[in-house]
Design a protein around this motif. Sequence first.
Motif, mmCIF file in Angstrom:
data_model
loop_
_atom_site.group_PDB
_atom_site.id
_atom_site.type_symbol
_atom_site.label_atom_id
_atom_site.label_comp_id
_atom_site.label_asym_id
_atom_site.label_seq_id
_atom_site.Cartn_x
_atom_site.Cartn_y
_atom_site.Cartn_z
ATOM 1 N N GLY A 168 -1.860 17.115 18.239
ATOM 2 C CA GLY A 168 -2.025 17.075 16.793
ATOM 3 C C GLY A 168 -0.774 16.651 16.055
ATOM 4 O O GLY A 168 -0.481 17.153 14.965
ATOM 5 N N HIS A 169 -0.013 15.694 16.630
ATOM 6 C CA HIS A 169 1.225 15.225 15.995
ATOM 7 C C HIS A 169 0.934 14.528 14.664
ATOM 8 O O HIS A 169 -0.201 14.128 14.372
ATOM 9 C CB HIS A 169 1.960 14.274 16.939
ATOM 10 N N LEU A 170 1.988 14.350 13.885
ATOM 11 C CA LEU A 170 1.887 13.693 12.584
ATOM 12 C C LEU A 170 2.650 12.369 12.559
ATOM 13 O O LEU A 170 3.057 11.901 11.492
ATOM 14 C CB LEU A 170 2.434 14.615 11.483
ATOM 15 N N ALA A 171 2.832 11.752 13.719
ATOM 16 C CA ALA A 171 3.667 10.552 13.802
ATOM 17 C C ALA A 171 3.151 9.410 12.939
ATOM 18 O O ALA A 171 3.934 8.561 12.489
ATOM 19 C CB ALA A 171 3.786 10.097 15.262
ATOM 20 N N PHE A 172 1.847 9.345 12.726
ATOM 21 C CA PHE A 172 1.279 8.281 11.889
ATOM 22 C C PHE A 172 0.986 8.757 10.467
ATOM 23 O O PHE A 172 0.290 8.075 9.715
ATOM 24 C CB PHE A 172 -0.002 7.746 12.528
ATOM 25 N N GLY A 173 1.526 9.905 10.092
ATOM 26 C CA GLY A 173 1.276 10.424 8.757
ATOM 27 C C GLY A 173 -0.112 11.017 8.654
ATOM 28 O O GLY A 173 -0.682 11.518 9.625
ATOM 29 N N GLY A 174 -0.675 10.968 7.448
ATOM 30 C CA GLY A 174 -2.004 11.537 7.229
ATOM 31 C C GLY A 174 -2.466 11.248 5.823
ATOM 32 O O GLY A 174 -1.726 10.723 4.992
ATOM 33 N N GLY A 175 -3.699 11.576 5.537
ATOM 34 C CA GLY A 175 -4.240 11.334 4.211
ATOM 35 C C GLY A 175 -4.502 9.858 3.966
ATOM 36 O O GLY A 175 -4.641 9.066 4.904
ATOM 37 N N ILE A 176 -4.512 9.460 2.703
ATOM 38 C CA ILE A 176 -4.855 8.070 2.372
ATOM 39 C C ILE A 176 -3.796 7.086 2.838
ATOM 40 O O ILE A 176 -4.079 5.888 2.983
ATOM 41 C CB ILE A 176 -5.093 7.897 0.853
ATOM 42 N N HIS A 177 -2.579 7.570 3.088
ATOM 43 C CA HIS A 177 -1.506 6.674 3.513
ATOM 44 C C HIS A 177 -1.284 6.686 5.027
ATOM 45 O O HIS A 177 -0.278 6.162 5.500
ATOM 46 C CB HIS A 177 -0.198 7.042 2.806
ATOM 47 N N ARG A 178 -2.215 7.264 5.768
ATOM 48 C CA ARG A 178 -2.060 7.260 7.228
ATOM 49 C C ARG A 178 -1.912 5.830 7.726
ATOM 50 O O ARG A 178 -2.579 4.910 7.246
ATOM 51 C CB ARG A 178 -3.263 7.916 7.908
ATOM 52 N N CYS A 179 -1.043 5.637 8.709
ATOM 53 C CA CYS A 179 -0.706 4.298 9.201
ATOM 54 C C CYS A 179 -1.959 3.500 9.551
ATOM 55 O O CYS A 179 -2.754 3.911 10.411
ATOM 56 C CB CYS A 179 0.192 4.413 10.422
ATOM 57 N N LEU A 180 -2.112 2.348 8.895
ATOM 58 C CA LEU A 180 -3.286 1.511 9.107
ATOM 59 C C LEU A 180 -3.313 0.940 10.525
ATOM 60 O O LEU A 180 -4.376 0.736 11.111
ATOM 61 C CB LEU A 180 -3.281 0.366 8.090
ATOM 62 N N GLY A 181 -2.133 0.679 11.092
ATOM 63 C CA GLY A 181 -2.057 0.054 12.408
ATOM 64 C C GLY A 181 -1.911 1.031 13.562
ATOM 65 O O GLY A 181 -1.491 0.633 14.659
ATOM 66 N N ALA A 182 -2.284 2.301 13.367
ATOM 67 C CA ALA A 182 -2.101 3.312 14.416
ATOM 68 C C ALA A 182 -2.811 2.927 15.705
ATOM 69 O O ALA A 182 -2.241 3.034 16.803
ATOM 70 C CB ALA A 182 -2.591 4.676 13.926
ATOM 71 N N LEU A 183 -4.055 2.472 15.612
ATOM 72 C CA LEU A 183 -4.809 2.112 16.819
ATOM 73 C C LEU A 183 -4.160 0.948 17.550
ATOM 74 O O LEU A 183 -4.077 0.940 18.786
ATOM 75 C CB LEU A 183 -6.257 1.769 16.461
ATOM 76 N N LEU A 184 -3.688 -0.047 16.794
ATOM 77 C CA LEU A 184 -3.049 -1.200 17.419
ATOM 78 C C LEU A 184 -1.729 -0.798 18.071
ATOM 79 O O LEU A 184 -1.433 -1.222 19.194
ATOM 80 C CB LEU A 184 -2.819 -2.304 16.389
ATOM 81 N N GLY A 185 -0.943 0.026 17.398
ATOM 82 C CA GLY A 185 0.324 0.472 17.977
ATOM 83 C C GLY A 185 0.130 1.238 19.272
ATOM 84 O O GLY A 185 0.877 1.059 20.240
ATOM 85 N N LYS A 186 -0.898 2.086 19.321
ATOM 86 C CA LYS A 186 -1.168 2.837 20.555
ATOM 87 C C LYS A 186 -1.668 1.907 21.658
ATOM 88 O O LYS A 186 -1.273 2.055 22.818
ATOM 89 C CB LYS A 186 -2.164 3.962 20.279
ATOM 90 N N LEU A 187 -2.516 0.946 21.307
ATOM 91 C CA LEU A 187 -2.996 -0.010 22.307
ATOM 92 C C LEU A 187 -1.841 -0.799 22.906
ATOM 93 O O LEU A 187 -1.739 -0.937 24.138
ATOM 94 C CB LEU A 187 -4.001 -0.966 21.663
ATOM 95 N N MET A 215 0.803 -1.222 0.000
ATOM 96 C CA MET A 215 0.000 0.000 0.000
ATOM 97 C C MET A 215 0.834 1.268 0.000
ATOM 98 O O MET A 215 0.482 2.264 -0.644
ATOM 99 C CB MET A 215 -0.929 0.013 1.217
ATOM 100 N N LEU A 216 1.950 1.266 0.733
ATOM 101 C CA LEU A 216 2.761 2.476 0.840
ATOM 102 C C LEU A 216 3.525 2.774 -0.437
ATOM 103 O O LEU A 216 4.079 3.864 -0.583
ATOM 104 C CB LEU A 216 3.735 2.353 2.018
ATOM 105 N N SER A 217 3.580 1.798 -1.346
ATOM 106 C CA SER A 217 4.299 2.022 -2.599
ATOM 107 C C SER A 217 3.340 2.104 -3.776
ATOM 108 O O SER A 217 3.718 1.811 -4.908
ATOM 109 C CB SER A 217 5.314 0.900 -2.828
ATOM 110 N N SER A 218 2.099 2.482 -3.512
ATOM 111 C CA SER A 218 1.106 2.555 -4.583
ATOM 112 C C SER A 218 0.183 3.747 -4.365
ATOM 113 O O SER A 218 0.063 4.268 -3.258
ATOM 114 C CB SER A 218 0.292 1.261 -4.650
ATOM 115 N N ASP A 219 -0.465 4.150 -5.421
ATOM 116 C CA ASP A 219 -1.464 5.213 -5.397
ATOM 117 C C ASP A 219 -2.800 4.639 -5.861
ATOM 118 O O ASP A 219 -2.850 3.524 -6.392
ATOM 119 C CB ASP A 219 -1.038 6.358 -6.340
ATOM 120 N N PRO A 220 -3.901 5.371 -5.660
ATOM 121 C CA PRO A 220 -5.181 4.902 -6.185
ATOM 122 C C PRO A 220 -5.085 4.706 -7.720
ATOM 123 O O PRO A 220 -4.361 5.448 -8.383
ATOM 124 C CB PRO A 220 -6.141 6.031 -5.833
#
Length: 378
Positions: free
Chosen positions: A315-334, A55-60
């Motif tokens: 309002g940090h940007l540690a997980f990025g943003g937009g369509i490429h925002r980190c998919l596992g952000a919730l799991l990493g924080k948990l 996903m991180l190496s592709s666009d829509p």
Amino acid sequence: MLHSDGGLRLWIIPRYDDVRAALFDRRFAQDLRRAQALADSQVEGVNLGTEITHMLSSDPPDHTRLRRVVQAAFSRKRVEAMRPMVERITLELLDGLDAAAARPTTRTTTATVDLVRDFAFPLPILVVCELLGFPPEDRDLYRNWSTAIVTQEGDHTAFKRAVQEMGSYVLAIADRRIRRNDRPADLLTELLAARERGELTDDEIVGMVALLLIGGHETTVNLLSTSCLALLRDPGQAAWLRADLTRMPRAVEEFLRYDSPICMATTRFTTEPVNVGGVEIPQDEFVLLSLGAANRDPARFQDPDRLILDRQDTGHLAFGGGIHRCLGALLGKLETEIALTALLTRFPETTLACQERDLRWRNTMMLRSLETLPLTLH
């Protein structure tokens, strides 16, 4: 602007507002095949890692299709359902630390543990193993592949070998499951079902697993270790947190800002001229977004170089943003909330077992990553 070791020209965007805008701007593309063709037109011999498709190496539209396959697995409901599993793994690892701390190496020294090796690394990788249905005893293999892929410098041989080995490993597990008609309720089963529906290729399954194995543990490894180091540096903030551990979710957000585990977003390139902060970046230029610098921008955060666990300007940007925002952000924080809460409860008076200047950091521009963190547990 700078030049990479391979001679490729790169633009770096460091300011918060500019980084945030770029994360949402489709003129900054990430399709790796197009990026490789662009690099080949500018300089000879640069390999951007097109061996992995994810996903991180592709666009829509490819990105949209790939993300849709796995997005449900990381929903808030599914992640919260993982809490008992994360708590169980955490307590098992802490029991191991307890046992190690009780065994001094000599009669005159206090036992130390390496938090990275003994806790911060195994926790997220064991969670990913359960998520994918992969054998946990192979976790050192996964770590070696991850290191070769994220720390490649100049020589691309180790990167290619790691990708080939990982690909053969993943497809062997998949083929074994198909032959045995073995379909446990895990994410690999969901990926194989998507392949049967024509939604994924073999290469895309390998890329998805690589992204989950690497991204699914690197962020948490780095966040856990740098958070512990930050608390050891600042006894006042550590005392504030220990006084009420229900504050942990708020603290984790500040840890993410203060020492962003992914400090540089994956490389993008411009599809047309883009004005950034009054500077025009021409079309077909490579761009790096510095998440770490953005999260320390004094124009956005008050006293940005201080750890302030009850910070109001969030309002940090540690997980990025937009369509490429980190998919596992919730799991990493948990994982981080559970792990740090349990660690501070079990060992409230832990100290650093070496001089901070002797700590070693991994050689990678993308990650803020300690190699080791020796601690004396109390």
